[in-house]
Design an enzyme around this catalytic site. Structure first.
Site, mmCIF file in Angstrom:
data_model
loop_
_atom_site.group_PDB
_atom_site.id
_atom_site.type_symbol
_atom_site.label_atom_id
_atom_site.label_comp_id
_atom_site.label_asym_id
_atom_site.label_seq_id
_atom_site.Cartn_x
_atom_site.Cartn_y
_atom_site.Cartn_z
ATOM 1 N N HIS A 130 -2.715 8.189 6.325
ATOM 2 C CA HIS A 130 -2.968 6.911 5.648
ATOM 3 C C HIS A 130 -4.463 6.599 5.751
ATOM 4 O O HIS A 130 -5.086 6.232 4.758
ATOM 5 C CB HIS A 130 -2.112 5.819 6.276
ATOM 6 C CG HIS A 130 -2.199 4.507 5.580
ATOM 7 N ND1 HIS A 130 -1.820 4.329 4.270
ATOM 8 C CD2 HIS A 130 -2.634 3.281 6.020
ATOM 9 C CE1 HIS A 130 -2.009 3.070 3.915
ATOM 10 N NE2 HIS A 130 -2.498 2.415 4.965
ATOM 11 N N CYS B 118 0.806 -1.225 0.000
ATOM 12 C CA CYS B 118 0.000 0.000 0.000
ATOM 13 C C CYS B 118 0.838 1.273 0.000
ATOM 14 O O CYS B 118 0.353 2.334 -0.390
ATOM 15 C CB CYS B 118 -0.939 0.027 1.204
ATOM 16 S SG CYS B 118 -1.795 -1.524 1.480
ATOM 17 N N SER C 13 14.555 42.126 -58.414
ATOM 18 C CA SER C 13 15.142 43.434 -58.693
ATOM 19 C C SER C 13 16.144 43.798 -57.608
ATOM 20 O O SER C 13 17.067 43.048 -57.333
ATOM 21 C CB SER C 13 14.038 44.486 -58.848
ATOM 22 O OG SER C 13 14.572 45.726 -59.262
ATOM 23 N N HIS D 295 -9.516 2.820 -1.076
ATOM 24 C CA HIS D 295 -8.101 2.501 -0.873
ATOM 25 C C HIS D 295 -7.517 2.020 -2.194
ATOM 26 O O HIS D 295 -7.884 0.968 -2.717
ATOM 27 C CB HIS D 295 -7.983 1.413 0.196
ATOM 28 C CG HIS D 295 -6.589 1.206 0.694
ATOM 29 N ND1 HIS D 295 -5.466 1.586 -0.014
ATOM 30 C CD2 HIS D 295 -6.121 0.646 1.853
ATOM 31 C CE1 HIS D 295 -4.385 1.274 0.668
ATOM 32 N NE2 HIS D 295 -4.752 0.696 1.811
#
Length: 960
Positions: free
Chosen positions: A311, A175, A615, A348
């Site tokens: 968390h 995780c 020219s 999660h």
């Protein structure tokens, strides 16, 4: 050296959010974006009815949209390889591109050594779609399956497909994977292993249209809600997503003018070890240690943190341990730090959870807002203690600044198995930008460029940018323009627009013509002659570009004594007396302007394949080609203009008719000459006044269109004979030099090659001879990628060129000296494929990089269907139903069939090149092996080196 790391780019896709704007909108609103699925959806996804009807089955999941879609062609991935590939790796590859592009680091150059640190979750696709079908292994082979699905190849594939040369390391800590990747990326930047780092992770649980089985005392929620730090929290909810950040050393980012979204001041990683009740359980001591070391690394007091992205899994044990560790490190300082967890919104995300939280915290700092904790009903008891340093917000609020201290945030991610990461963020405090002055209509327009790999993608990209500008009218348009030009990779399909404000730019983007860039375009610069001049024609580039001004000053200073006039008064001012139209002043003024403008184009990176001057414009071409020094050119042209001004009075007449028609009307008028042939039906006649009036009468009588020119001298006619002789004397004293660029003569249409020298007497003859502009243009018509560019104050040469059949399809651009027109012309040049140094075009004007929409990816489906039970066990029936059955007696047909299967490309021809179709060496070897097995004939691989085609392989089979 500073240890701070700058977050300079981000990208991600999360449940309910296809991009970060939608993600932040959901977070700020406290919106929960996990999906609750209906019974019919679950059954359609293949979830067994008995499981759906189980009381413990929870039909909730956070899903990421369209994981089956991948732009394989954009990344050069063969379609079959894309079909086999773990979609987590595909998501990461696209997100890596978007993160770098959002940072403005994906240009046509290389931004130094770029490292990749990333990980992914369990590969459900391999389990359910690839290995579950024995035919896949049989057809594609184990090695192909391993290369496209094994995590070992995740980071290295990104490095290979994006051409990144820094360390490429797959990170796997469950995780905490993606935040661990960020920590390692920061370390790599600090040690100098890379100059830019990509870090992040992806997680995709399949099938997405499924829920999960609740298990009492497990980590999953029984009711499908995830409420971190809520008194009633009872578990987490699974979700899928992908996120990546682009990082640079802070001092490098500031030096390079990057958009710094936030600073990573410090971070730490550790593992709980055995100091916990079980392998999957969290540990207080480990979390306390990682928090304390992160703040020590950042050199900041935890009490200065105003927002902490925890968390926060919403499990009883997990939340309790995390709060215990936080309180121990932060102490009892009273409420001041807002606590949150994005798992409340999206579930999660396993390996992508940490980067999802990091991106949320960076956005909070960037927007200076504290997001709410979604779904909170009643905070846990620990948070209700007045001594707690934490508070929880149920609605978003402004994040107040503390005097003398920047805002700070922190992010935690704790992995199953005990790897903990904590990271400290600080806002980048920069001076408030000055309010831009309101732009007046039509004043100082900006040039925006958009490109894409395909025409369809170009339309999408233009619409995305237009929408972004409509949604963000406060964006300084100059910053937007410079970001599109200097901080994006340029693709073949292109458009460019000029606009004075975001609203006008948005409107122009949707209507702009689209072009396909030429491959290695051949630019021919055209320099006009007298008649194109205008007062003040040099003013804007003179004020903007020091190199242009230096050339103009040098030339004007040189001829001031010869002319008795400072040419800057004509070229930079309003010229109230109209001196710019007087031949003796017009000609030196015009060629000086054209020379300076041509040199400016060279400084922008334009590399002409040839030069053509009409020219007097031929003198500017000769000077740019190195045949004449600037001072020599101006001396010659000043003398030429003076001689022509003193010539007898005459007239010039433009006649819109073919040369034979014009010559027929000149019969009986021997005093008149053809002065120029500009296009099939555009000629100019020159000569004395009286015969010219007779010619006009003839033309009018026969209905031939014609128009008198304002000139009061008969240029390029016999009336210039004396002037030509005198000019020849002056020119003879100037040494001939070889041309450094091919120059096409408008006297005879011949090309003076690089290194060639003009014949003696050329400039005298040029004054007397007709201008054969059409012949000169036709001399470069054999160039298949021709771009004609008029360098001067007019558009006449481009107009004439468009009437010449041989170059009618050539790209044409007129570069006018006024700002908008010059930028517009440069935009057209770029759209036609001419590489430009956009920083030189900007000329040091201060700008800031801004975040803009990234390149749109094609929505191509790459998805192997999960196998289902066979409908028939009869091989004969299967073969009869197989429309792809191949004649075994036709070797070429068998080889073609094998190629189509292995490459996933339907359009394979007998002479197709294996590697051009996207194949690589290992796949080539596998293909040869299949051919040998099915046809029973050995194949000499070495003999295929020059012709790796089905026809060559079949020929070997036939030859035995």
């Amino acid at each position: 050296m500073s240890q701070e790391i700058a977050v300079v780019g981000m990208a991600g896709r999360f449940p309910g959010a296809a991009d970060l704007d939608a993600y932040w909108s959901n977070v700020l609103a406290g919106r929960v974006t996990v999906s609750r699925l209906g019974r019919a959806e679950l059954l359609a996804a293949g979830v067994p009815a008995e499981r759906v009807d189980d009381p413990g089955y929870v039909p909730v999941r956070g899903a990421v949209a369209d994981p089956e879609l991948f732009d394989s062609a954009f990344f050069g991935v063969p379609p079959r390889e894309a079909d086999l590939m773990d979609p987590q790796q595909r998501l990461l590859l696209q997100t890596a591109w978007e993160a770098l592009e959002s940072a403005g680091l994906l240009t046509d150059g290389v931004p130094g050594r770029v490292g990749v640190f990333a990980g992914a979750g369990f590969n459900y696709y391999l389990q359910q779609h690839v290995l579950a079908d024995p035919e896949v292994l049989e057809t594609d082979g184990l090695l192909s399956v391993v290369l496209t699905n094994e995590k070992d190849h995740l980071a290295t594939r990104i490095a290979y497909r994006l051409g990144l040369g820094g360390p490429a390391i797959t990170v796997q800590t469950a995780c905490s994977t993606s935040l661990t990747a960020v920590h390692l990326a920061c370390q790599s930047l600090r040690t100098g292993d890379c100059d830019v780092a990509l870090a992040g992770g992806a997680y995709l649980a399949l099938p997405q249209e499924s829920g999960y089985q609740y298990e009492p005392k497990g980590i999953m929620s029984p009711d499908g809600s995830c409420r971190p730090f809520d008194a009633g929290a009872n578990g987490t909810v699974p979700g899928s997503g992908v996120g990546m950040v682009a990082l640079k050393r802070a001092e490098d980012a500031r030096r390079d003018g990057d958009l710094v979204l936030a600073l990573i001041s410090g971070s730490a990683v550790n593992n709980d070890g055995a100091a916990k009740v079980g392998y999957t359980a969290p540990g207080v001591a480990g979390q306390v240690d990682v928090l304390a070391r992160a703040y020590a690394a950042a050199g900041v007091d935890p009490g200065t943190v105003g927002y902490l992205e925890a968390h926060g899994t919403a499990t009883e044990v997990g939340d309790a341990i995390e709060l215990a560790a936080l309180h121990e490190v932060f102490g009892g300082t009273g409420a001041g730090c807002s606590l949150g967890s994005v798992k409340a919104n999206i579930g999660h995300l396993s390996a992508a959870a940490g980067v999802a939280g990091l991106i949320k915290a960076v956005l909070a700092l960037r927007h200076r807002q504290l997001p709410p904790l979604a779904g909170l009903t009643e905070p846990r008891a620990e948070l209700l203690d007045p001594k707690s340093p934490f508070t929880v917000d149920t609605v978003a609020r402004d994040w107040p600044a503390t005097p003398g201290r920047p805002r700070r945030a922190a992010v935690s991610s704790f992995g199953l198995g005990g790897t903990n990461v904590h990271l400290v963020l600080t806002e980048e405090v920069s001076p408030e930008p000055a309010e831009p002055a309101p732009a007046e209509a039509g004043v100082d327009p900006e040039l925006l460029v958009v490109s894409a790999r395909t025409e369809e993608a170009l339309g999408t990209a233009a619409e995305r940018l237009a929408t972004h500008l409509r949604d963000h009218p406060e964006l300084p348009l100059r910053d937007v323009a410079v970001t599109t030009r200097e901080h994006r990779r340029h693709f073949p399909h292109r458009l460019a627009v000029l606009a004075g404000d975001p609203a006008a730019a948005a409107k122009a983007l949707t209507a702009a013509p689209r072009r396909t860039a030429l491959r290695r375009p051949e630019v021919v610069l055209l320099f006009p002659g007298q008649g194109a001049e205008a007062p003040g024609m040099s003013a804007w580039p003179y004020d903007r570009y020091p190199g242009f001004a230096a050339d103009l000053d040098r030339g004007a200073d040189h001829v001031r004594g010869l002319l008795g006039v400072d040419l800057r008064e004509l070229l930079l001012g309003s010229d109230p007396d109209g001196l710019v139209h007087r031949t003796d002043l017009t000609q030196p003024a015009l060629v000086l302007h054209e020379y300076a403008l041509g040199r400016l184009l060279l400084s922008f990176g334009v590399r002409p394949a040839a030069l053509i001057g009409h020219s007097v414009g031929e003198f500017a071409a000769a000077a740019l080609a190195g045949e004449l020094a600037l001072t020599e050119m101006l001396r010659l042209v000043a003398e030429r203009g003076s001689l022509m001004q003193r010539a007898p009075e005459g007239r010039m007449l433009a006649v819109l008719a073919a040369e034979p028609v014009v010559r027929r009307h000149l019969d009986g008028l021997p005093e008149l000459d053809l002065a120029s042939l500009n296009a099939p039906e555009v000629a100019v006649v020159s000569g004395p006044v009286e015969p010219m009036l007779l010619l006009q009468d003839r033309l009018a009588a026969e209905g031939v269109p014609h128009r008198p020119l304002p000139a009061r001298r008969a240029f390029h006619s016999r009336m210039m004979a004396e002037a030509a002789t005198a000019l020849g004397t002056v020119a003879a004293g100037i040494p001939a030099r070889p041309a450094t660029v091919p120059v096409v003569s408008t006297v005879d249409g011949r090309v003076l090659p690089k290194g060639g020298i003009r014949p003696p007497g050329y400039w005298a003859g040029q004054l007397r001879s007709p201008v054969r502009y059409q012949a000169a243009v036709e001399a470069v018509a054999d160039r298949s990628r021709l771009v004609l560019v008029e360098v001067g104050p007019g558009t006449g040469l481009i107009g004439s060129a468009r009437q010449i059949p041989a170059v009618r399809d050539a790209a044409t651009v007129a570069l006018q000296p006024r700002r908008g027109e010059l930028l517009g012309g440069l935009g057209q040049l770029w759209a036609h494929g001419v590489d430009l140094d956009w920083a030189a075009v900007r000329a040091g004007a201060p700008t800031a990089r801004v975040a803009l929409p990234t390149h749109p990816f094609a929505a191509t489906r790459h998805w192997l269907a999960a196998p289902t039970p066979a409908a028939s066990a009869d091989p004969a029936a299967d073969n009869a139903a197989d429309p792809a059955a191949v004649d075994a007696d036709d070797p070429l047909a068998l080889v073609l069939d094998i190629w189509r299967t292995l490459l996933g490309v339907p359009d394979v021809a007998a002479d197709s090149d294996f590697f051009t179709l996207g194949g690589e060496s290992l796949l080539f070897i596998r293909m040869i092996s299949q051919v040998q097995r099915r046809l029973g004939t050995p194949i000499d691989i070495g003999a295929l080196a020059d012709s790796p085609t089905p026809r060559a392989i079949a020929a070997q089979v036939v030859a035995g």
